[in-house]
Design a protein around this motif. Structure first.
Motif, PDB file in Angstrom:
ATOM      1  N   TYR A   9    -103.016  -2.272   0.735  1.00 10.39           N
ATOM      2  CA  TYR A   9    -102.823  -1.100   1.603  1.00 10.39           C
ATOM      3  C   TYR A   9    -101.417  -0.543   1.417  1.00 10.39           C
ATOM      4  CZ  TYR A   9    -101.972   1.703   5.751  1.00 10.39           C
ATOM      5  OH  TYR A   9    -101.629   2.733   6.585  1.00 10.39           O
ATOM      6  N   LEU A  10    -100.452  -1.448   1.427  1.00 13.11           N
ATOM      7  CA  LEU A  10     -99.066  -1.009   1.300  1.00 13.11           C
ATOM      8  C   LEU A  10     -98.837  -0.341  -0.045  1.00 13.11           C
ATOM      9  CD1 LEU A  10     -96.338  -0.962   2.685  1.00 13.11           C
ATOM     10  CD2 LEU A  10     -95.783  -3.104   1.562  1.00 13.11           C
ATOM     11  N   CYS A  13    -100.292   3.052   0.054  1.00  9.75           N
ATOM     12  CA  CYS A  13     -99.448   3.855   0.944  1.00  9.75           C
ATOM     13  C   CYS A  13     -98.197   4.291   0.207  1.00  9.75           C
ATOM     14  CB  CYS A  13     -99.102   3.019   2.169  1.00  9.75           C
ATOM     15  SG  CYS A  13     -97.780   3.697   3.151  1.00  9.75           S
ATOM     16  N   LEU A  14     -97.563   3.356  -0.510  1.00 13.86           N
ATOM     17  CA  LEU A  14     -96.342   3.695  -1.231  1.00 13.86           C
ATOM     18  C   LEU A  14     -96.623   4.677  -2.365  1.00 13.86           C
ATOM     19  CD1 LEU A  14     -94.344   0.360  -1.364  1.00 13.86           C
ATOM     20  CD2 LEU A  14     -93.917   2.390   0.004  1.00 13.86           C
ATOM     21  N   VAL A  17     -96.626   7.968  -0.841  1.00 15.95           N
ATOM     22  CA  VAL A  17     -95.260   8.351  -0.478  1.00 15.95           C
ATOM     23  C   VAL A  17     -94.468   8.795  -1.710  1.00 15.95           C
ATOM     24  CG1 VAL A  17     -93.057   7.466   0.370  1.00 15.95           C
ATOM     25  CG2 VAL A  17     -95.144   6.986   1.620  1.00 15.95           C
TER      26      VAL A  17
ATOM     27  N   ILE B  89     -92.452  10.908   6.435  1.00 15.49           N
ATOM     28  CA  ILE B  89     -93.223  10.028   5.563  1.00 15.49           C
ATOM     29  C   ILE B  89     -92.547   8.684   5.337  1.00 15.49           C
ATOM     30  CG2 ILE B  89     -94.328  12.016   4.486  1.00 15.49           C
ATOM     31  CD1 ILE B  89     -92.848  11.673   2.086  1.00 15.49           C
ATOM     32  N   LEU B  90     -91.263   8.579   5.628  1.00  9.70           N
ATOM     33  CA  LEU B  90     -90.610   7.294   5.384  1.00  9.70           C
ATOM     34  C   LEU B  90     -90.368   6.478   6.641  1.00  9.70           C
ATOM     35  CD1 LEU B  90     -87.962   8.193   2.682  1.00  9.70           C
ATOM     36  CD2 LEU B  90     -90.087   6.940   2.396  1.00  9.70           C
ATOM     37  N   PHE B  94     -93.807   4.164  10.877  1.00  9.99           N
ATOM     38  CA  PHE B  94     -93.517   2.732  10.916  1.00  9.99           C
ATOM     39  C   PHE B  94     -92.755   2.338  12.173  1.00  9.99           C
ATOM     40  CE2 PHE B  94     -93.718   4.135   6.498  1.00  9.99           C
ATOM     41  CZ  PHE B  94     -94.833   3.433   6.096  1.00  9.99           C
ATOM     42  N   PHE B 515     -88.737  -1.107   4.755  1.00  7.00           N
ATOM     43  CA  PHE B 515     -89.445  -1.383   3.508  1.00  7.00           C
ATOM     44  C   PHE B 515     -89.093  -2.702   2.835  1.00  7.00           C
ATOM     45  CE2 PHE B 515     -90.127   3.164   3.937  1.00  7.00           C
ATOM     46  CZ  PHE B 515     -91.492   3.198   3.755  1.00  7.00           C
ATOM     47  N   HIS B 595     -96.054  -2.310   8.648  1.00  5.49           N
ATOM     48  CA  HIS B 595     -96.640  -1.449   7.626  1.00  5.49           C
ATOM     49  C   HIS B 595     -98.080  -1.082   7.942  1.00  5.49           C
ATOM     50  CE1 HIS B 595     -93.482  -3.227   4.709  1.00  5.49           C
ATOM     51  NE2 HIS B 595     -93.037  -2.158   5.328  1.00  5.49           N
TER      52      HIS B 595
END
Lengths: 88, 606
Positions: A9-10, A13-14, A17, B89-90, B94, B515, B595
């Motif tokens: 998922y991450l 997602c990245l 992004v 978006i960053l 989160f 992150f 996340h």
């Protein structure tokens, strides 16, 4: 396995992004600042405005709005795919 | 009806609406006080955030900056909107998932350290405080012009109004008032632009007018061509070309973007909606609402420049329009008849040998006192004389402050009086909405992050809200004090630099915190400190200790140095991390947890 799910998922997602940030950078810093002179001279005009100038004062802002809409759409779809969505 | 009465009616009406809303939706619990109970709809939250975002400075000065510097002003246009993309978006989804209602809370928990929390609290307080002072000053100036009262009383009236609905109503009250304020701001900003666009370009959409033809005279030529012609003829650089160097432009834009993404009062806004999906939706709305104003500002600036030059340049003072004399009276415009021909001449730096177009010596105009003999106060044409000596090295005779463009615009275009009154109401809405948002962050930082989390952990909910109210009162009192006695040019400078500071401190620390699982407290704290210390020293050296242009690092002005500070922050953080132990297991698990977007339904401060 929960943690592999989480990892993939991450990763997705990245990926979203990074792609959006690339567009973000090109639209603002790229067209509006770094390559502006070249674009002003060579790219087609927007109405009567030089391309680079128009991107810096109007185009980039329009791009930003579109980016956020795309982001919301893609991320919500991703959440659904992984079952993280809360809109039941 | 006179202009004053109309102003009074419009502003009075808008205040009545704000206060009515604030009273109806006042907060009754800590949760409502901090995050409006977490149940605001994305659409309403979008509007409120947009109002919070756009300060009086944006509202008043941005168009003026565009009018003066043309392309170069794009750094503000792109910087402030582009930063919003980064934020959305960053960070925000989160942080929202993490579920704490303040930024220092996140930093404190993520970096498992009271020191980190303390540093974050200090940064938040400093950033908000510099900002809010500028807002209070703005409110004071507008009030004093409106009602002919002194600036101190203007500031006091403004701050009591903010206190009533921000201090008492909390986030819930603020959010709904800001929705109303956004509507006032957006309408009052776009209506004059539309009227002027019709007059100059025969197009009722200002953005299309900008790229269309200039139709007010024959033969028709492209509007931007007209502007470039005006600029080159008067000795300015071309409107669409700009003259800032590319590296500096890049750094300033980047610093503004990253700084925006690290501003605590905007991040907090997203804790008021119900889940992560709603956060994303709300961000779309916010940027859409912001763009309404940001896309209009360049058009207002460009139109105003044409109007200004056409109505003033080479026209005799005797025939100058009434508003010119009004602005002269308030000290926002000045004319020195250097060649004694009775005409106003406006020229750029290109018309003098040393490349300057300063009208008088000194930075701002000063005037003889009112009891001075008439010959010292009023010139042969009836103009208001300055106490400053004329700068005779160039032919430029017209001085005006950047800020008047938006306010003077409807006058220049001879728009109806109610448009001007409406614009005044919009301007005050812009200042009040930002001040209220900032005040709330300030008071939570003090009551929650400082009192509850560091000083006195056994505080009950009710006591905490009371502390918040007291804190907001104290903060407002301090802000009002500095609004009345501004430390000279200091505030205006610091407000611009607040972005640099946010970019070099909060932005990288939050980003890595979100992150990177392995970032530890040692890395984060040293990064934050190095970034902010570097940025502050650079700014202080060049702003207050007399550093010269030749000493700039790569030609970067202090405005843009926050970007370099940010890179230093990243570099130091990662280097220190490599030599220090990894963070505890539960912190790493926590980072993984944020996340994943679901399960964030309760945004509380516990």
């Amino acid at each position: 396995m929960k943690s592999t799910d989480h990892r993939s998922y991450l990763k997705s997602c990245l990926r979203i992004v990074y792609c959006l940030l690339a567009v973000w950078f090109t639209a603002s810093f790229g067209c509006g600042i770094l390559f502006r002179d070249w674009l002003d001279a060579n790219a087609p005009q927007i109405g009567n405005a030089p391309f680079g100038f128009w991107m810096a004062q109007q185009g980039s802002i329009i791009c930003f709005v579109i980016l956020l809409v795309v982001y919301a759409f893609l991320m919500n779809r991703l959440d659904e795919k992984y079952g993280y969505s809360e809109n039941k | 009806m006179t202009q004053d009465t109309l102003n009074f009616i419009f502003i009075g009406l808008s205040f009545a609406i704000y206060i009515a809303i604030a009273v109806r939706s006042r907060a009754s619990s800590t949760k409502e006080y901090y995050t409006a109970g977490g149940g605001v709809s994305p659409f309403a939250n979008g509007m409120a955030t947009a109002a919070d975002w756009m300060s009086a400075a944006t509202f008043i000065s941005m168009a003026g900056t565009v009018a003066i510097s043309g392309y170069d002003a794009s750094r503000f246009l792109m910087g402030w909107t582009g930063g919003f993309v980064l934020l959305t978006i960053l960070m925000v989804p989160f942080l929202r998932k993490f579920g704490k209602s303040t930024v220092p809370d996140f930093i404190g928990d993520r970096y498992y350290s009271k020191l980190a929390r303390g540093v974050a609290v200090l940064c938040a307080i400093f950033i908000c405080m510099t900002y809010i002072m500028g807002q209070m000053r703005g409110v004071g100036v507008v009030f004093s012009q409106l009602f002919n009262i002194s600036i101190p009383s203007g500031v006091l009236i403004g701050s009591s109004i903010v206190f009533v609905y921000a201090g008492l109503g909390g986030m819930k009250g603020i959010t709904y008032t800001q929705v109303a304020q956004y509507c006032v701001m957006a309408l009052s900003y776009t209506i004059p632009a539309i009227f002027i666009a019709i007059a100059l370009t025969n197009n009722f959409i200002p953005q299309l007018g900008l790229i269309g033809n200039f139709t007010a005279e024959e033969p028709q030529i492209p509007f931007l061509q007209k502007l470039n012609n005006i600029n080159t003829e008067l000795g300015f650089s071309e409107f669409t070309a700009g003259k800032m160097n590319t590296i500096n432009m890049f750094c300033i834009t980047a610093a503004l973007m990253c700084g925006t993404a690290g501003l605590p009062h905007v991040i907090v806004r997203f804790f008021t909606v119900k889940n992560v999906a709603a956060v994303r939706k709300s961000a779309c709305w916010t940027l859409l609402f912001i763009s309404v104003i940001y896309l209009t500002a360049p058009t207002i600036g460009a139109f105003a420049r044409v109007n200004l030059v056409e109505t003033l340049h080479n026209n005799s003072y005797q025939d100058a329009p009434y508003w010119f004399k009004d602005f002269e009276e308030t000290g926002q415009m000045a004319w020195i008849d250097k060649n004694n021909d009775g005409k106003i001449q406006y020229y750029g730096p290109g018309k003098s040998d040393i490349g300057k177009n300063t009208v008088f010596q000194g930075k701002s105009p000063s005037y003889p006192s009112y009891d001075a003999p008439q010959a010292q106060r009023i010139g042969p044409e009836g103009q208001r004389l300055l106490a400053n000596k004329a700068d005779l090295s160039n032919p430029n005779e017209l001085w005006f402050g950047n800020d008047i463009m938006v306010m003077a615009n409807p006058h220049m275009a001879a728009l109806p009086k109610w448009v001007i009154a409406f614009l005044m109401a919009g301007c005050i809405a812009a200042a009040l909405s930002t001040a209220a948002g900032l005040l709330l962050v300030l008071s939570t930082s003090i009551s929650h992050d400082l009192m509850k989390k560091i000083v006195k952990p056994d505080l009950s909910d009710k006591e905490e809200v009371n502390y918040a109210r007291v804190a907001s009162f104290v903060a407002l009192a301090v802000a009002a004090y500095f609004g009345i006695n501004p430390p000279s040019a200091f505030i205006a400078k610091t407000v611009a630099f607040a972005f640099g500071l946010a970019a070099s401190s909060f932005f990288p620390t939050l980003l890595i915190g979100i992150f990177s699982r392995r970032m530890n407290k040692e890395g984060a704290i040293s990064g934050m400190l190095c970034g902010i210390v570097f940025t502050i020293s650079y700014i202080i050296y060049f702003q207050f200790l007399g550093g010269t242009k030749e000493q700039y690092l790569f030609g970067i002005t202090p405005e843009g140095i926050g970007f370099v500070g940010m890179l230093i922050n990243f570099a130091v953080a990662f280097t220190v991390r490599a030599f220090t132990p990894a963070p505890p297991k539960e912190i790493q698990a926590m980072v993984e947890e944020i996340h994943i977007p679901n399960g964030a339904s309760e945004a509380s401060h516990h």
